[in-house]
Design a protein around this motif. Structure first.
Motif, PDB file in Angstrom:
ATOM      1  N   GLY B 193       4.713   5.318  -0.042  1.00 40.64           N
ATOM      2  CA  GLY B 193       4.997   4.965   1.973  1.00 40.64           C
ATOM      3  C   GLY B 193       6.234   5.650   2.770  1.00 40.64           C
ATOM      4  O   GLY B 193       6.575   6.617   2.291  1.00 40.64           O
ATOM      5  N   SER B 194       6.193   5.498   3.867  1.00 36.98           N
ATOM      6  CA  SER B 194       6.828   5.999   4.778  1.00 36.98           C
ATOM      7  C   SER B 194       8.553   6.089   3.876  1.00 36.98           C
ATOM      8  O   SER B 194       9.002   4.724   3.625  1.00 36.98           O
ATOM      9  CB  SER B 194       6.719   5.653   5.661  1.00 36.98           C
ATOM     10  OG  SER B 194       5.623   5.591   6.139  1.00 36.98           O
ATOM     11  N   LEU B 195       9.014   6.960   3.784  1.00 41.95           N
ATOM     12  CA  LEU B 195       9.674   7.259   3.275  1.00 41.95           C
ATOM     13  C   LEU B 195      11.448   6.785   3.613  1.00 41.95           C
ATOM     14  O   LEU B 195      12.805   6.460   3.737  1.00 41.95           O
ATOM     15  CB  LEU B 195      10.392   8.474   2.512  1.00 41.95           C
ATOM     16  CG  LEU B 195      10.015   8.191   1.261  1.00 41.95           C
ATOM     17  CD1 LEU B 195      10.145   9.682   0.154  1.00 41.95           C
ATOM     18  CD2 LEU B 195       9.852   7.827   0.314  1.00 41.95           C
ATOM     19  N   ASN B 196      11.388   6.909   5.038  1.00 42.22           N
ATOM     20  CA  ASN B 196      12.255   6.558   6.451  1.00 42.22           C
ATOM     21  C   ASN B 196      12.104   4.832   6.024  1.00 42.22           C
ATOM     22  O   ASN B 196      12.815   4.696   7.355  1.00 42.22           O
ATOM     23  CB  ASN B 196      11.838   6.582   7.646  1.00 42.22           C
ATOM     24  CG  ASN B 196      10.670   6.826   7.778  1.00 42.22           C
ATOM     25  OD1 ASN B 196      10.050   6.254   7.499  1.00 42.22           O
ATOM     26  ND2 ASN B 196      10.383   6.828   9.429  1.00 42.22           N
ATOM     27  N   THR B 197      11.302   4.023   5.582  1.00 45.26           N
ATOM     28  CA  THR B 197      11.600   2.606   5.798  1.00 45.26           C
ATOM     29  C   THR B 197      12.186   2.346   3.828  1.00 45.26           C
ATOM     30  O   THR B 197      12.389   2.130   2.564  1.00 45.26           O
ATOM     31  CB  THR B 197      10.077   2.001   5.566  1.00 45.26           C
ATOM     32  OG1 THR B 197       8.914   2.276   4.687  1.00 45.26           O
ATOM     33  CG2 THR B 197       9.311   3.090   7.161  1.00 45.26           C
ATOM     34  N   VAL B 198      12.623   0.661   4.331  1.00 49.03           N
ATOM     35  CA  VAL B 198      13.418   0.921   2.868  1.00 49.03           C
ATOM     36  C   VAL B 198      11.834   0.440   1.765  1.00 49.03           C
ATOM     37  O   VAL B 198      12.496   0.566   0.926  1.00 49.03           O
ATOM     38  CB  VAL B 198      13.807  -0.732   3.458  1.00 49.03           C
ATOM     39  CG1 VAL B 198      14.288  -1.550   2.356  1.00 49.03           C
ATOM     40  CG2 VAL B 198      15.013  -0.061   4.347  1.00 49.03           C
ATOM     41  N   PRO B 199      11.638  -0.508   2.523  1.00 48.79           N
ATOM     42  CA  PRO B 199       9.962  -0.521   0.732  1.00 48.79           C
ATOM     43  C   PRO B 199       9.484   0.243   0.439  1.00 48.79           C
ATOM     44  O   PRO B 199       9.226   0.927  -0.694  1.00 48.79           O
ATOM     45  CB  PRO B 199       8.698  -1.090   1.530  1.00 48.79           C
ATOM     46  CG  PRO B 199       9.772  -2.127   2.703  1.00 48.79           C
ATOM     47  CD  PRO B 199      10.641  -0.932   3.202  1.00 48.79           C
ATOM     48  N   GLY B 200       9.457   1.676   1.392  1.00 51.74           N
ATOM     49  CA  GLY B 200       9.282   3.059   1.052  1.00 51.74           C
ATOM     50  C   GLY B 200      10.260   3.728  -0.157  1.00 51.74           C
ATOM     51  O   GLY B 200       9.541   3.896  -1.654  1.00 51.74           O
ATOM     52  N   GLY B 226       3.196   9.257   1.871  1.00 56.15           N
ATOM     53  CA  GLY B 226       1.799   9.095   2.370  1.00 56.15           C
ATOM     54  C   GLY B 226       2.813   8.366   3.348  1.00 56.15           C
ATOM     55  O   GLY B 226       4.053   7.799   3.986  1.00 56.15           O
ATOM     56  N   ASP B 227       2.401   7.171   4.028  1.00 57.98           N
ATOM     57  CA  ASP B 227       2.548   6.259   4.920  1.00 57.98           C
ATOM     58  C   ASP B 227       2.010   5.108   5.233  1.00 57.98           C
ATOM     59  O   ASP B 227       2.170   4.801   6.102  1.00 57.98           O
ATOM     60  CB  ASP B 227       2.599   6.770   6.923  1.00 57.98           C
ATOM     61  CG  ASP B 227       0.984   6.801   6.977  1.00 57.98           C
ATOM     62  OD1 ASP B 227       0.438   6.473   6.345  1.00 57.98           O
ATOM     63  OD2 ASP B 227       0.546   7.848   7.717  1.00 57.98           O
ATOM     64  N   PHE B 228       2.144   4.864   4.200  1.00 55.73           N
ATOM     65  CA  PHE B 228       0.940   3.158   3.657  1.00 55.73           C
ATOM     66  C   PHE B 228      -0.572   3.293   4.342  1.00 55.73           C
ATOM     67  O   PHE B 228      -0.860   1.862   3.613  1.00 55.73           O
ATOM     68  CB  PHE B 228       1.949   1.974   4.739  1.00 55.73           C
ATOM     69  CG  PHE B 228       3.451   2.215   4.013  1.00 55.73           C
ATOM     70  CD1 PHE B 228       3.374   1.302   2.431  1.00 55.73           C
ATOM     71  CD2 PHE B 228       4.363   2.438   4.397  1.00 55.73           C
ATOM     72  CE1 PHE B 228       4.868   0.790   1.876  1.00 55.73           C
ATOM     73  CE2 PHE B 228       6.138   2.165   4.237  1.00 55.73           C
ATOM     74  CZ  PHE B 228       6.228   1.145   3.324  1.00 55.73           C
ATOM     75  N   THR B 229      -0.582   3.845   5.426  1.00 53.33           N
ATOM     76  CA  THR B 229      -2.151   3.697   5.537  1.00 53.33           C
ATOM     77  C   THR B 229      -3.293   4.432   4.633  1.00 53.33           C
ATOM     78  O   THR B 229      -3.142   5.186   3.660  1.00 53.33           O
ATOM     79  CB  THR B 229      -2.320   4.590   7.263  1.00 53.33           C
ATOM     80  OG1 THR B 229      -2.586   6.232   6.700  1.00 53.33           O
ATOM     81  CG2 THR B 229      -1.639   4.125   7.887  1.00 53.33           C
ATOM     82  N   GLU B 230      -3.982   4.142   4.737  1.00 56.24           N
ATOM     83  CA  GLU B 230      -5.207   4.090   3.816  1.00 56.24           C
ATOM     84  C   GLU B 230      -6.001   6.080   4.098  1.00 56.24           C
ATOM     85  O   GLU B 230      -5.438   6.401   3.239  1.00 56.24           O
ATOM     86  CB  GLU B 230      -6.983   3.292   4.048  1.00 56.24           C
ATOM     87  CG  GLU B 230      -7.800   3.841   3.506  1.00 56.24           C
ATOM     88  CD  GLU B 230      -9.038   3.210   3.602  1.00 56.24           C
ATOM     89  OE1 GLU B 230      -9.199   2.015   4.262  1.00 56.24           O
ATOM     90  OE2 GLU B 230     -10.477   3.362   3.937  1.00 56.24           O
ATOM     91  N   VAL B 248      -1.689   7.086 -10.914  1.00 53.65           N
ATOM     92  CA  VAL B 248      -1.605   7.317  -9.508  1.00 53.65           C
ATOM     93  C   VAL B 248      -0.600   5.550  -9.513  1.00 53.65           C
ATOM     94  O   VAL B 248      -2.094   5.388  -9.466  1.00 53.65           O
ATOM     95  CB  VAL B 248      -2.214   7.918  -8.476  1.00 53.65           C
ATOM     96  CG1 VAL B 248      -1.723   7.764  -7.455  1.00 53.65           C
ATOM     97  CG2 VAL B 248      -3.097   8.935  -9.412  1.00 53.65           C
ATOM     98  N   PHE B 249       0.362   5.443  -9.610  1.00 53.41           N
ATOM     99  CA  PHE B 249       0.920   4.819  -8.410  1.00 53.41           C
ATOM    100  C   PHE B 249       1.264   4.627  -7.069  1.00 53.41           C
ATOM    101  O   PHE B 249       1.740   5.439  -6.313  1.00 53.41           O
ATOM    102  CB  PHE B 249       2.277   4.159  -8.845  1.00 53.41           C
ATOM    103  CG  PHE B 249       3.825   3.424  -8.328  1.00 53.41           C
ATOM    104  CD1 PHE B 249       2.347   2.286  -7.572  1.00 53.41           C
ATOM    105  CD2 PHE B 249       4.106   3.360  -7.568  1.00 53.41           C
ATOM    106  CE1 PHE B 249       2.866   0.851  -7.807  1.00 53.41           C
ATOM    107  CE2 PHE B 249       5.193   2.833  -6.925  1.00 53.41           C
ATOM    108  CZ  PHE B 249       4.442   1.240  -7.015  1.00 53.41           C
ATOM    109  N   ALA B 250       0.118   3.690  -6.182  1.00 54.64           N
ATOM    110  CA  ALA B 250       0.905   4.266  -4.400  1.00 54.64           C
ATOM    111  C   ALA B 250       1.094   2.970  -4.706  1.00 54.64           C
ATOM    112  O   ALA B 250       0.948   2.036  -4.847  1.00 54.64           O
ATOM    113  CB  ALA B 250      -0.912   3.856  -4.321  1.00 54.64           C
ATOM    114  N   ALA B 251       2.163   2.992  -2.689  1.00 55.43           N
ATOM    115  CA  ALA B 251       2.908   2.915  -2.683  1.00 55.43           C
ATOM    116  C   ALA B 251       3.354   1.045  -1.929  1.00 55.43           C
ATOM    117  O   ALA B 251       2.746   0.655  -1.580  1.00 55.43           O
ATOM    118  CB  ALA B 251       4.493   3.437  -2.014  1.00 55.43           C
TER     119      ALA B 251
END
Lengths: 347, 347
Positions: B193-200, B226-230, B248-251
């Motif tokens: 996910g976006s790496l500037n977010t905590v869950p990412g 990525g940024d969480f979007t499709e 592949v592990f998608a976040a």
DNA sequence: CTATCATTCGTGAACGCTCCCAATATATTC
DNA sequence: GAATATATTGGGAGCGTTCACGAATGATAG
């Protein structure tokens, strides 16, 4: 727990006026001299004063709070963004009109009664918004007994006298059906929602109106009842296929998705062999192949209207009570196409 | 607007005791004789008395109300049922513990400041729950300045001292990665996910931990952001494909859906050529073909914990502040399978 | 200059509860 | 049986506003 130290008295002293005058300024009474008003406003601004809500409630007998009650564990709550959008709209209006919003979700109806009592009799709420109640929800009699002004989100024919707002399911369904007709379809089937729900009935009504308007005879075999779920769409479509409709209007996106799966499984192409349209515009509608033609309801507006209407009722209990219906939008995507082709669509 | 006619005084008279005694009964003070307590309870029950909340607030300096603030227009609000589930959990605890829940959604941040002031300084709230704040949300300083007890839903490393609850993203991602490893995969890519977010960040960390634990060398080229979007899942997967990962592990589920589309478009089969796993268990995850293996977060529990923790803090401001993490669940579906096959999976 | 009126302001009561303190009833001890 | 301790109870104050009322001020008319 309360931090709010400044009192009206202190404000009044600082502004060299009396409590009453300060109060009048805050409540925008006209009987205040310009000088005094300026003084008070200056002090209020400087000290960041906020009136103590509980006291105002106590004295003025109004809380500036409205309640949003979602009475049943709505399954839909978790599959389409209806609720967040509704809440968003309501919340926006509350802010703009200076109201607070109290939320009550009813996960289990174990101690529903005590919950209702707590919400209704605690004197916390000026008015109440009830969302998605089932037709005979026991909260509605409770509500009436409590003499709270209220607005139902979702028409409830059992209580025609209670003010309500709703999305215009009839028009939405009619427009969609008209659109299918305009594409040249004549054999249009519908998979209805549960016919013991108002949206289920209304969407069917819209379908009927469009056909009648276009002077297409209504073929009852093309009307089949689903229950809004994907599975019901799937199985209903399987049966419907034999009748060879060229288009299907499903009363929910989930059912449309189920129907498309059934068609694909039977080797039919959407939209080339059969056009399929849904209703709701759930997020999944754009994520499928083909993307779903559907009806979008501006739930956000619905929330806004509900809140506006309730606040109107609070200010003036005799306010006109005609219902408000936000408009729906046709969203044309890939799952529908023209039918102006050879009778038998075997390419 | 307030209906609540019975007063404590009236109750006391009916029960032939003093106001004080009646009050003590209501607040379960131990200094009441059994006889008096019974009397009072009987009358309360008979008259359906409810104490006037505003007055209790005024005198006892607590409102029994907590606020739920969702500070930003979270796009996620409308695509996954995070918010309704969270609210449901919070609401449940509020009912059980005798609290009211005040909701504040922030659609536009136009007059955010006045809104914050209104919520924080009106003396309406005993404590506050903040959901999904961005890291530097200005509400957090406001909150601290207002001395309201609060709990953040979602860890915020910028303010490590504020109590928080969160889903355990690290463990969830680790478990999923471990599961892929257990299926025999060794070349496991991740779309973060976006790496500037905590869950990412956390989900990436879990991926790393699992590989390290299994003593699989971490290949940085297999880690793409990525940024969480499709869409981001789709395009990232296109680039990733050249590297021929077997899994592949998608976040996020959305990214997994995008990745699967990219793979299918390139003629690869999921799961036969490549296993794909997602995260979130959004409703669409079961609705696709193949159904998505993913990580389910019990957001309902997260809401419950958040509310419980806040109420704990209200009762005892020095209560231990260790964070609570509801467990995540692996949901194994069709998009993953064993990799114990021939090196080149061209059947 | 006084009477009348409109405008503006301030005082005191009230809202319904909780808390503090003092008073009473009851039990216990010597 | 008096003295003391303990368990209950009741009364009054006070929370911070709004509202009704009456007082003060200033303007206008007679």
């Amino acid at each position: 727990m309360i931090e709010n130290c400044e009192t009206l008295e202190q404000i009044a002293n600082l502004a060299r006026v009396s409590r009453s005058t300060a109060s009048r300024v805050i409540n925008s009474s006209p009987y205040v001299s310009l000088r005094a008003r300026k003084q008070v406003l200056k002090v209020i601004h400087r000290t960041d004063y906020q009136p103590h809500q509980a006291v105002r409630t106590l004295v003025a007998r109004r809380t500036n709070t409205i309640g949003l009650i979602i009475p049943q564990p709505v399954p839909r709550l978790f599959t389409d963004p209806f609720f967040p959008q509704l809440a968003q709209g309501i919340s926006e209006v509350c802010h703009r009109r200076g109201y607070y919003l109290m939320l009550t979700l009813m996960a289990t109806h174990a101690d529903r009664d005590s919950l209702y009592r707590r919400m209704l009799h605690s004197g916390q709420l000026d008015g109440i918004l009830v969302a998605s109640a089932v037709l005979d929800d026991p909260i509605i009699p409770c509500l009436q007994a409590s003499h709270h002004p209220c607005v139902l989100v979702g028409r409830n024919p059992t209580y025609p006298d209670i003010p309500w707002v709703d999305v215009d399911n009839v028009t939405g369904a009619r427009r969609m059906t008209e659109y299918l007709i305009s594409l040249g379809h004549r054999r249009i089937a519908t998979i209805t929602g549960s016919l013991n729900t108002v949206p289920g009935q209304d969407r069917l009504e819209g379908y009927r109106q469009a056909l009648a308007q276009a002077e297409i005879a209504i073929d009852d075999t093309l009307i089949t009842e689903g229950d809004f779920t994907e599975e019901s769409g799937f199985y209903t479509m399987k049966r419907l296929m034999r009748l060879e409709p060229t288009a299907v209007f499903a009363a929910s996106d989930l059912m449309a998705i189920g129907a498309i799966k059934a068609l694909k499984q039977a080797g039919r192409s959407v939209p080339d062999d059969v056009s399929v349209a849904g209703y709701d515009d759930i997020p999944a509608a754009v994520r499928m192949e083909p993307q779903l033609t559907t009806v979008q309801q501006v739930v956000f507006d619905l929330g806004r209207m509900a809140a506006e209407k309730l606040i109107m009722l609070l200010d003036d209990p005799d306010a006109s009570a005609y219902p408000l219906l936000p408009t729906t939008h046709l969203v044309v995507r890939g799952s529908t196409r023209t039918a102006d082709r050879w009778p038998k669509p075997e390419s």
